[in-house]
Design a protein around this motif. Structure first.
Motif: not given
Length: 231
Positions: A170, A174, A177-178, A191-192
């Motif tokens: 990532l 990203e 967000t994760w 989508r990641l």
């Protein structure tokens, strides 16, 4: 898949990279050159208020498991089937983590018929974050064990020369967000879980001794002087 990786920086450098406060687990980490399944390694989680670093054991044991043997079957989690597997479904929704690394290893058949280990590193020589899931299990004595799995995806052009899977790596946005526990939209999270750009990675052959988990020294990451023909 991802079966071995490295984290050769110090704990202080790790805290600086992720902008973390120093925690009680500072003594748990030394530079590691051959992290293997079943071993404990640093992971980054979000507790709802801030990021935290701490030790998790590699091989996810779901909270409902009868014993710890399941951890050997859950070293990796395929991105495409996270919601289909009972061991990963709840962690995917609520217990996501980052696994810091500065390389991982894969093996490829060489011209002499032997499997040659390759060290895959960031092209910029830095640290990267692999997408992970974690859970906490209690044994019959009530003792807690916190464990993790590394999420894998299809390979990019660099990795497809070596293997048909690779860890989800990532980028900084990203990764945020994760880790964000407020993000619950499955589509947004899935989508990641894609291959990182091919240009992010480079690789080189290393000594086969890395195949033995007893070897954990700088020699594991040293390029061999007379590499075999691989591609």
């Amino acid at each position: 898949m991802c079966g071995r990786y490295t984290l050769t920086i110090t704990w202080e450098e790790l805290l600086m990279y992720y902008e973390l406060e120093e925690g009680p687990s500072v003594a748990c980490h030394q530079p590691r050159y051959n992290i293997a399944p079943g071993q404990t390694a640093p992971a980054i989680i979000h507790d709802g208020e801030k990021r935290k670093a701490g030790p998790l054991r590699w091989g996810l044991i779901p909270s409902w498991a009868k014993d710890d043997k399941m951890g050997w079957r859950t070293l990796n989690a395929r991105a495409e089937t996270l919601l289909e597997k009972p061991a990963f479904r709840q962690p995917f929704q609520r217990k996501r983590c980052l696994i810091p690394a500065d390389s991982f290893y894969e093996w490829k058949l060489a011209s002499d018929g032997k499997k040659q280990p390759l060290r895959i590193v960031p092209a910029d020589g830095g640290l990267f974050s692999m997408a992970g899931l974690y859970d906490t299990w209690r044994n019959e004595h009530g003792e807690k064990m916190s464990t993790f799995t590394i999420v894998t995806t299809t390979p990019n052009r660099t990795m497809e020369q070596v293997h048909d899977r690779m860890p989800v790596i990532l980028g900084p946005e990203e990764a945020s967000t994760w880790l964000d526990r407020s993000v619950v939209e499955v589509d947004k999270l899935q989508r990641l879980l894609k291959p990182c750009p091919s240009e992010w990675l480079e690789m080189y052959p290393v000594d086969p001794k890395v195949g033995n988990v007893k070897h954990d020294s700088p020699e594991c990451i040293t390029a061999i002087s007379d590499p075999p023909l691989l591609f």
